[in-house]
Design a protein around this motif. Structure first.
Motif, PDB file in Angstrom:
ATOM      1  N   UNK A  61       0.939  -1.139  -0.245  1.00  0.00           N
ATOM      2  CA  UNK A  61       0.142   0.012  -0.002  1.00  0.00           C
ATOM      3  C   UNK A  61       0.973   0.998   0.079  1.00  0.00           C
ATOM      4  N   UNK A  62       1.937   1.206   0.692  1.00  0.00           N
ATOM      5  CA  UNK A  62       2.660   2.309   0.740  1.00  0.00           C
ATOM      6  C   UNK A  62       3.672   2.574  -0.645  1.00  0.00           C
ATOM      7  N   UNK A 129       8.300  -2.014  -2.112  1.00  0.00           N
ATOM      8  CA  UNK A 129       8.665  -1.199  -1.081  1.00  0.00           C
ATOM      9  C   UNK A 129       8.835   0.332  -1.779  1.00  0.00           C
ATOM     10  N   UNK A 130       8.316   1.312  -0.722  1.00  0.00           N
ATOM     11  CA  UNK A 130       8.128   2.606  -1.098  1.00  0.00           C
ATOM     12  C   UNK A 130       9.474   3.355  -1.238  1.00  0.00           C
ATOM     13  N   UNK A 131      10.425   2.962  -0.540  1.00  0.00           N
ATOM     14  CA  UNK A 131      11.850   3.609  -0.784  1.00  0.00           C
ATOM     15  C   UNK A 131      12.281   3.026  -1.941  1.00  0.00           C
ATOM     16  N   UNK A 132      12.174   1.655  -2.456  1.00  0.00           N
ATOM     17  CA  UNK A 132      12.577   1.480  -3.989  1.00  0.00           C
ATOM     18  C   UNK A 132      12.072   2.489  -4.970  1.00  0.00           C
ATOM     19  N   UNK A 133      10.611   2.680  -4.861  1.00  0.00           N
ATOM     20  CA  UNK A 133      10.257   3.614  -5.785  1.00  0.00           C
ATOM     21  C   UNK A 133      10.724   4.992  -5.539  1.00  0.00           C
ATOM     22  N   UNK A 337       6.871 -15.360   9.291  1.00  0.00           N
ATOM     23  CA  UNK A 337       7.302 -15.965   8.140  1.00  0.00           C
ATOM     24  C   UNK A 337       6.272 -16.203   6.816  1.00  0.00           C
ATOM     25  N   UNK A 338       6.802 -15.800   5.764  1.00  0.00           N
ATOM     26  CA  UNK A 338       5.875 -15.668   4.505  1.00  0.00           C
ATOM     27  C   UNK A 338       5.221 -14.194   4.160  1.00  0.00           C
ATOM     28  N   UNK A 339       5.156 -13.251   5.181  1.00  0.00           N
ATOM     29  CA  UNK A 339       4.787 -12.069   4.959  1.00  0.00           C
ATOM     30  C   UNK A 339       5.190 -11.060   4.136  1.00  0.00           C
ATOM     31  N   UNK A 340       6.627 -11.245   3.926  1.00  0.00           N
ATOM     32  CA  UNK A 340       7.259 -10.505   2.616  1.00  0.00           C
ATOM     33  C   UNK A 340       6.716 -11.023   1.377  1.00  0.00           C
ATOM     34  N   UNK A 341       6.734 -12.416   1.356  1.00  0.00           N
ATOM     35  CA  UNK A 341       6.255 -13.091  -0.017  1.00  0.00           C
ATOM     36  C   UNK A 341       4.783 -12.721  -0.321  1.00  0.00           C
ATOM     37  N   UNK A 347       1.510  -6.897  -4.001  1.00  0.00           N
ATOM     38  CA  UNK A 347       2.140  -5.637  -4.671  1.00  0.00           C
ATOM     39  C   UNK A 347       1.625  -5.918  -6.307  1.00  0.00           C
ATOM     40  N   UNK A 348       1.631  -7.117  -6.810  1.00  0.00           N
ATOM     41  CA  UNK A 348       1.478  -7.429  -8.132  1.00  0.00           C
ATOM     42  C   UNK A 348       0.019  -7.260  -8.507  1.00  0.00           C
TER      43      UNK A 348
END
Length: 965
Positions: A61-62, A129-133, A337-341, A347-348
């Motif tokens: 969302x960010x 991630x918002x920082x990469x954007x 565990x698995x939250x980032x995946x 995101x997609x």
């Protein structure tokens, strides 16, 4: 906008919260202050002229809100909450496949405690991630400046408190993927997690979720996914203020947070003053927790002289990119565990749903420029005129998304297929059960649409029965299905010089070593001599990298030995982080290895064995003798300073190996080796009596000392050492331990002060004494250890063991038999084969021969001169007359100096010879086994008749030698 409007923008919300607090608590209290204070924090952040963009770490969302806002605002300066000294590395992200982490590394510290080294700080970056954007927008948009404003890596450790509980930025890595970050301190943007344990427990219980990641996904992530910019900001400000106000008010953790906020606002004001940029053209990206800050330095008009940034220490920092993974990020920051995946999957899906065009760095590895359409952007109101969006958001009931049956059905079919591949007995019925159970669980948790976490629970309930048949359980299979543990990779151009040099030198292997997984390398140096350099690189990598990065299957490298064919299993892509960190220590493998060998040898805890190991590694991997000679000379100093014998076995083993190498490969021994032997001989002679009495010194260590003294004795004596020193040292040794006593007896046999017959007699006395029999295994342990310095005693040791088994009754033998076995196994396992080989030589090889077999130690001793045939005696006399010079030499040894009889002199009879040469007669009698004394020091010589009467055996022997010949 006027100030009156600014003060009344959230007036309605204040009134509603005040009424709610009074109704809930029955009057004004602390709750009212917290609720109204949260509104004040939101109002203050919204009215800041420099737009603050609050984010949550790795939140889709960010990231969506960031991509929309960047295209809408097009800021000229982006201030990012990230360590300011990491800025030069961000351009290298183009050559990498995300996720990766920006790392600051310091191997040698100056200004920090030495036991903290090495220091490592990582900042992981994912695509969702918002920082990469923000980074991609700033680096690929002309005229945009990216400024990192957070404290430097040096300040991270300056403000660290190792004696207090770990802060928000520390984490303990778990398995596999977490090892990619190791023990590095993690720095993230927007770490939103309540620090009040009771609050988190309350949220999880009433939210009907298991962990924080699931609560955030359900109640913040999903509602904010399609919200407008102002709503997103105000909600994130509110959440950050809530967690901040409910966090503990004391402690170093809060002090560090506030210092970080002062640091960032100070840096931003400095940049604005130096560049003259209008704050309206800037965007400040930070965590929502820091956006709700209450420090005096907050804002572009905050206090400018209230905070002083301390200087950095003299520590030299190295910077680079290392591969990261979803599991590493979860372990580093305490996520489920698995939250980032799951976030990557969301995101997609969010990109497809909102049609937002994300920012991607040009040339990003594994990515193509997005060709999707861009959603229509509605310009947001200026930051100072933002209307109250919180009231409507908080009053609005949760939006219940309709059930996406196609998506849920696809998940159910896919998890059953994955479970069957993993060994589960799953079927179509299980897929239907997972589908229905997911809907049921979502309904029980007040959700219209099952979340990935609901689906995961349903899959575990319906598929996982009693045991896990394969390597992965159902929960892990769901994580893989949702996106898996994606592992990033750093591109060749972004690697440090050392890593690129390794790949270049291994290019003749023609393997894709940059990829993850194991690659088998076959090296035939006989047909391809150019592969010898590859072999050298692989052996150094095996020495420097973690286990498994370079593992030899066939071939070995020892002193003086080189294989002509080798086989290796290489996993350099899997261990890319370790290879990159080698590049922080030097520009070549040889340089790094030399530095590490010096560090090991000159370290404060270095022992003689450690230094000798460094000498051996220098000869094995670096070749030449410069470093080896230097380290060997240092080993002399370390040995002379040691007062213990703990490392004696290792010293003995390595000195023997080095001596064998130099004797076979060099014309002369190096000077340091000769000096080491001389110093070691004197050193161990001095320590030997103390070691025999010291209870802490084991019998193996004392045996190693004796092994050094006896095996190096010939070389030491040739270099000027005195054997008397060793004899005195052994004579002064008086051990109390039975094993050391047996070891001392063996040393006395080696020195000649104790005969083998006396040693056998002492062993027999031990077996005859019932008080000593229980300790006999310890004596045997000492004898077995004695095979190290005195290997010639193997037959005596076999005899001692055989006598024990042959003489002791079963009532005595059986109780201490386990003790004997455990003693020999624990203390002399490496020496037992020598005893076994000796037993195999002595004992009969067939069972039928055992009954008639007589042990060699029970065979009667025969006199070699007792019964010589007359023909042999005559041949001996002929040899004497044929070789007078040899006869003169023998006569000199026997004490005869009268010379040969004149040819014209009459021949003497046997009796006359006996009386004429009494000294020679005594010597011959001794050789023949007669213990009488012929010559007397005082008194008249006896007559021939008396001598022949007193010594008939000698008389007959001499008659045979002299008369009959």
């Amino acid at each position: 906008m006027s100030g009156s409007h600014e003060s009344t923008s959230f007036a309605a919300l204040r009134g509603q919260l005040q009424e709610a607090a009074a109704e809930f608590a029955g009057g004004p209290d602390a709750l009212e202050g917290i609720l109204l204070g949260m509104v004040d924090d939101v109002d203050r952040a919204v009215r800041e002229p420099l737009e603050i963009f609050p984010v949550c770490h790795h939140s889709p969302a960010s990231a969506l809100a960031m991509a929309r806002r960047l295209r809408e605002k097009q800021p000229k300066v982006v201030y990012l909450e990230l360590c300011e000294d990491m800025a030069p590395l961000l351009t290298e992200l183009r050559n990498c496949r995300l996720p990766v982490a920006v790392q600051a590394f310091a191997g040698d510290v100056d200004g920090f405690p030495a036991d903290w080294a090495p220091l490592s700080v990582v900042a992981p970056i994912t695509e969702a991630s918002a920082e990469y954007q923000a980074i991609a927008y700033a680096l690929d948009t002309p005229g945009v400046e990216l400024v990192l404003v957070d404290r430097s890596s040096d300040h991270v450790f300056q403000w660290d408190r190792r004696d207090e509980p770990a802060g928000e930025e520390t984490g303990t890595p778990q398995e596999d993927g977490a090892a990619l970050h190791g023990e590095a301190v993690g720095v993230g943007i927007g770490d939103l997690r309540p620090r009040f344990a009771e609050l988190e427990e309350h949220l999880l219980r009433h939210g009907k979720v298991r962990h924080w990641s699931e609560w955030w996904h359900q109640y913040v992530e999903v509602p904010l996914g399609d919200s407008d910019h102002d709503t997103y900001r105000q909600v994130m400000f509110l959440v950050g203020s809530l967690f901040r106000r409910l966090a503990p008010g004391e402690g170093s953790r809060l002090r560090v947070d506030e210092d970080r906020e002062r640091y960032m606002w100070t840096r931003m004001r400095e940049h604005l003053a130096a560049s003259g940029t209008d704050p309206e053209d800037c965007l400040y990206v930070c965590g929502a927790f820091h956006a709700a800050s209450r420090v005096e330095e907050f804002g572009v008009h905050g206090g400018s002289d209230t905070f002083t940034i301390s200087p950095r220490t003299a520590t030299t920092w190295q910077y680079g990119l290392i591969p990261s993974s979803h599991a590493a990020i979860e372990a580093q920051f305490g996520l489920a565990a698995g939250s980032v995946s799951i976030a990557a999957t969301e995101w997609a899906k969010g990109l497809k749903r909102t049609r937002v065009k994300p920012y991607v760095l040009q040339g990003q590895a594994g990515k193509r420029k997005s060709a999707g359409t861009q959603a229509a952007v509605v310009p947001a109101a200026p930051s100072g005129a933002a209307a109250d969006r919180l009231s409507g958001f908080l009053r609005r009931p949760p939006v219940l998304d309709g059930l996406d049956e196609a998506e849920l059905l696809g998940w159910s079919v896919e998890i059953v297929r994955a479970a069957r591949r993993g060994g589960y007995l799953a079927s179509t019925a299980d897929a239907i059960a997972v589908f229905e159970t997911s809907i049921l669980l979502a309904g029980m948790r007040d959700r219209a649409k099952p979340t990935p976490y609901d689906f995961q629970d349903a899959a575990v309930t319906c598929i996982e029965k009693d045991a896990v048949p394969g390597r992965r359980d159902v929960r892990r299979l769901v994580e893989i299905m949702m996106g898996g543990d994606r592992i990033g990779r750093v591109g060749y151009d972004s690697l440090p010089p050392l890593a690129r040099d390794v790949y270049d030198r291994l290019a003749p292997l023609e393997l894709k070593l940059e990829q993850r997984g194991v690659r088998r390398a076959l090296l035939d140096m006989a047909s391809r001599p150019e592969l010898r350099s590859c072999s050298d690189v692989l052996w150094m990598l095996r020495r420097l990298l973690p286990q498994g990065a370079a593992r030899p299957i066939m071939g070995e490298r020892r002193l003086g030995e080189r294989s002509i064919q080798e086989s290796w299993d290489l996993a350099l892509g899997t261990h890319q982080r370790a290879l990159i960190e080698l590049g922080y220590e030097g520009v070549s493998l040889e340089q790094v290895l030399e530095q590490r060998l010096r560090r090991d040898a000159y370290g404060p805890r270095a022992t003689t064995a450690t230094v000798l190991a460094a000498v051996e590694d220098a000869l094995l991997y670096l070749g030449g003798h410069r470093l080896a000679d230097e380290l060997g000379t240092h080993a002399l100093k370390v040995l002379a300073a040691e007062r213990g014998v703990d490392g004696a076995p290792e010293v003995l083993r390595r000195v023997r190996a080095l001596l064998a190498y130099y004797r076979t490969s060099e014309p002369v021994l190096p000077g340091w080796v000769e000096s080491f032997v001389k110093t070691g001989y004197a050193h161990y002679c001095t320590l030997l009596p103390t070691a025999f009495r010291d209870e802490d010194a084991t019998v193996g260590q004392v045996a190693a000392m004796l092994g050094f003294l006896f095996s190096m004795e010939s070389l030491a004596l040739s270099l000027g050492c005195d054997r008397t020193q060793l004899e005195l040292s052994v004579a002064q040794s008086h051990p109390d331990d039975p094993s050391k006593t047996a070891l001392l007896w063996a040393a006395q046999v080696q020195l000649g002060t104790l005969s083998r017959a006396e040693l056998r007699a002492r062993c027999d006395e031990l077996l005859d004494n019932p008080l000593v029999v229980p300790a006999y295994p310890r004596y045997l342990s000492g004898f077995v250890h004695a095979l190290e310095p005195v290997p010639g005693l193997a037959d005596v040791v076999v005899e001692a063991v055989s006598n024990a088994f042959g003489r002791l009754p079963d009532t005595v033998l059986l109780p201490w038999l386990p003790l004997l076995i455990t003693t020999l196994r624990s203390g002399a396992a490496d020496l037992a084969p020598l005893m076994v080989r000796e037993a195999g030589r002595i004992f009969p090889g067939r069972l039928a021969e055992l009954d008639a077999w007589v042990p060699p130690w029970r065979m009667p001793e025969t006199n070699p001169f007792a019964a010589k045939p007359v023909a042999e005696v005559r041949r001996g006399a002929a040899l004497l007359t044929a070789h007078p010079a040899a006869c003169d030499a023998v006569a000199g040894l026997l004490g005869c100096d009268d010379g040969w009889t004149r040819p014209d002199a009459p021949a003497l009879s046997g009796v006359e010879l006996l009386t004429t040469h009494p000294a020679a007669c005594d010597a011959v009698a001794g050789l023949l086994g007669c213990d009488g004394t012929w010559a007397r020091t005082a008194g008249p010589s006896p007559s021939g008749v008396a001598l022949t009467t007193r010594h008939p055996a000698t008389s007959k022997a001499l008659e045979s030698l002299l008369a009959r010949a």
